[in-house]
Write an enzyme that holds these catalytic residues in place. Structure first.
Site, PDB file in Angstrom:
ATOM      1  N   GLY A 171      -0.717   8.778  -1.967  1.00 21.52           N
ATOM      2  CA  GLY A 171      -1.834   8.315  -2.790  1.00 21.52           C
ATOM      3  C   GLY A 171      -1.618   6.866  -3.188  1.00 21.52           C
ATOM      4  O   GLY A 171      -0.910   6.112  -2.528  1.00 21.52           O
ATOM      5  N   GLY A 172      -2.232   6.499  -4.309  1.00 26.38           N
ATOM      6  CA  GLY A 172      -2.135   5.116  -4.782  1.00 26.38           C
ATOM      7  C   GLY A 172      -0.709   4.694  -5.069  1.00 26.38           C
ATOM      8  O   GLY A 172      -0.407   3.492  -5.130  1.00 26.38           O
ATOM      9  N   GLY A 406      -0.343 -23.917  21.820  1.00 35.35           N
ATOM     10  CA  GLY A 406      -0.432 -23.852  20.355  1.00 35.35           C
ATOM     11  C   GLY A 406       0.816 -23.246  19.754  1.00 35.35           C
ATOM     12  O   GLY A 406       1.206 -23.569  18.621  1.00 35.35           O
ATOM     13  N   ALA A 407       1.456 -22.377  20.529  1.00 29.41           N
ATOM     14  CA  ALA A 407       2.654 -21.716  20.011  1.00 29.41           C
ATOM     15  C   ALA A 407       3.767 -22.729  19.754  1.00 29.41           C
ATOM     16  O   ALA A 407       4.597 -22.551  18.863  1.00 29.41           O
ATOM     17  CB  ALA A 407       3.105 -20.636  20.984  1.00 29.41           C
TER      18      ALA A 407
END
Ligand code: HXC
Length: 512
Positions: A171-172, A406-407
């Site tokens: 859960g949370g 770009g790397a």
């Protein structure tokens, strides 16, 4: 009551509190292969250093006749102690008491040690093993969780926060560990999920076991939620101890230096032949890391997730550093969504806590394909670019082989603020690989296979080397691989007092 009787009373009360949920529940915990909260804390901390706080706290609810069921400590053991002589705060949910569930009083104990950790500037370690919100307390429990989440966020980047998940976490409740810097899970006994198998079956008709849905391997390999995995509680505590040794106590300090007998001048001849001649042949970047590290020791983080990038801690001349390295052995070391996110978060951790970054680069570029583009490689790749650009800790880069496209820019290049950029003679720094480049450059010229080969060789000579970048000052030095250890130590020494200002701002807006 005489003084002696009062002392006896205290002894009795302590004894009772230390029994937690009682013999039967402790046996059940052991049978399940799990230790109790106190056993875990004692393994985690230096011997006899644990100071327990709020040992006699009780919950205050009367709902569901709960006033008739009170157990000292109310399901969490909290306090402070030492790891290798350094102060840490700790809370350990006690599954033997109301399933370690979070009541208002139990949450207040956690909040108290978190606030102390923040005020005193020391790490906080949470040992999670809990049935979640205590159902009998309703919204008071939810409020308790939110108080913890709020403090997790406030403490982020100020003190290291580490979570171990050693039992249920559902859960949370999962969001407190998720807000901390690192999550360690134990095999078999731990699981984390927002909604469990039963709810999933009702809503989506999927059938999945607890282990498949949220076990240690799932989160270490598939989701990337967890960073480490231990065989059992004992190993988990040892791993936490080792990990904390790489971190400063808070963001105003440097990480602790551990003296090493490993010669700083140690050369490793085998490094000269480790990167294969053939640029398409893989090799294990971890071999380079361990060969240069003090005592060949590398503490890898997230070893099962996005294996095309390797992250972790090591020491060089005793000083902790964070390592980010492309892994040519896995997907050729390509950057994709998962590896970008994995590395970006680690870079930000190191920068938050003054841990210098050493980057080993061998990257053919970003992974092409619709799955990556539709999945948002643009924004996820930007995270890594942002994280490296934003980091003001010493940044040292070694290009071992490919640094394409770009790397090249992203992987801690000179242009985005790296302080020392080194390259092996085997480095190839270019917009793209030779074959791809020749295909584009000469696509209208109908070259024969022979001519193509010539052009590829020509391109390789001119571009697929470190010399163009070195001529421009983008690479500071081309080094013999065998000298990597000493060269890195020299660079770390030179950058030790680095002081870089950033423009005033509330906070940046990393592409989340
Ligand atoms: C109160 C709880 C409890 C809960 C367990 N117990 N969960 N009491 N509130 N949420 C108690 C049990 O009654 C039992 O008490 C003891 O803890 C141990 O539980 P067992 O069921 O005997 O243990 P086990 O068989 O190991 O099963 C563990 C379990 C199961 C899988 C965690 O107890 C379970 O499913 N609990 C409910 C989990 C849940 O749905 N929690 C809410 C999640 S939502 P006795 O006295 O018999 O020892 C949530 C929201 C948070 O947490 C929101 C934050 C924003």
């Amino acid at each position: 009551m005489s003084i002696q009787e009062k002392f006896n009373q205290l002894k009795e009360r302590n004894k009772q509190a230390e029994q937690g949920g009682g013999k039967e529940r402790i046996e059940k915990q052991h049978k399940a292969g799990r230790l109790t909260a106190r056993e875990r804390v004692n393994l985690l901390l230096d011997s006899e250093t644990f100071v327990e706080m709020d040992k006699f706290v009780h919950h205050r609810t009367t709902n569901f006749n709960m006033d008739k069921y009170k157990i000292d400590g109310d399901g969490v053991v909290s306090g402070y102690g030492k790891i290798d002589g350094r102060l840490v705060y700790v809370f350990a949910q006690d599954f033997t008491v109301f399933g370690g569930t979070l009541s208002r009083a139990n949450a207040d104990k956690i909040v108290k040690v978190m606030k102390l950790a923040l005020k005193m500037g020391a790490p906080i370690i949470g040992l999670n093993d809990s049935g979640g919100a205590r159902i009998q307390e309703g919204v008071e429990s939810l409020g308790g969780y939110a108080d913890i989440f709020y403090l997790n966020t406030r403490a982020s980047g100020v003190i290291p926060q580490i979570s171990a998940v050693l039992g249920p976490c559902a859960g949370g409740a999962v969001y407190s560990p998720a807000l901390t810097d690192f999550i360690l899970m134990t095999q078999k006994n731990s699981y984390m999920f927002v909604t469990g198998p039963d709810v999933i079956k009702t809503v989506t008709h999927e059938e999945v076991t607890q282990e498949q849905l949220g076990g240690a391997m799932t989160h270490n390999q598939k989701s990337g939620v967890a960073h480490l995995m231990a065989e059992d509680d004992k190993q988990a505590m040892m791993m936490l101890r080792e990990m904390i040794g790489f971190m400063p106590s808070n963001n105003m300090e440097d990480a602790p230096v551990k003296s090493s007998m490993d010669d700083i001048h140690r050369e490793d001849q085998s490094l000269d032949t480790l990167v294969p001649d053939d640029p398409n042949k893989p090799y294990d970047i971890k071999e380079i890391i361990t060969k240069v590290a003090d005592d060949n020791n590398f503490f890898e983080i997230m070893p099962h997730y996005a294996q095309n990038i390797v992250i972790g801690f090591t020491r060089l001349s005793g000083k902790p550093v964070g390592i980010v390295a492309n892994q040519p052995q896995h997907l050729a070391g390509v950057l994709d969504i998962d590896s970008s996110m994995k590395a970006a978060r680690f870079v930000r951790f190191c920068d938050s806590f003054n841990i210098p970054l050493v980057t080993f680069e061998d990257v053919p570029g970003f992974l092409p394909g619709t799955a990556q583009e539709f999945g948002g490689i643009i924004k996820h790749g930007a995270k890594l670019l942002y994280a490296f650009s934003e980091a003001t800790v010493p940044k040292i880069t070694v290009i071992t082989r490919k640094a394409y496209g770009g790397a090249y820019d992203v992987m801690s290049s000179k242009h985005i603020g790296a302080d020392v950029n080194l390259a092996y003679p085997t480095a190839e720094i270019a917009v793209m690989g030779p074959e791809g480049a020749v295909n584009i450059l000469y696509r209208k010229q109908n070259l024969s296979e022979e001519q193509k080969k010539e052009k590829v060789e020509e391109y390789k000579e001119h571009f697929a080397s470190p010399y163009k970048a070195a001529e421009l000052g983008y690479i500071d030095e081309i080094i013999y691989p065998r000298q990597t250890r000493f060269k890195l130590i020299q660079a770390l020494d030179m950058t030790e007092n680095k002081n870089e200002d950033v423009p005033p701002k509330k906070h940046g807006n990393i592409p989340l």
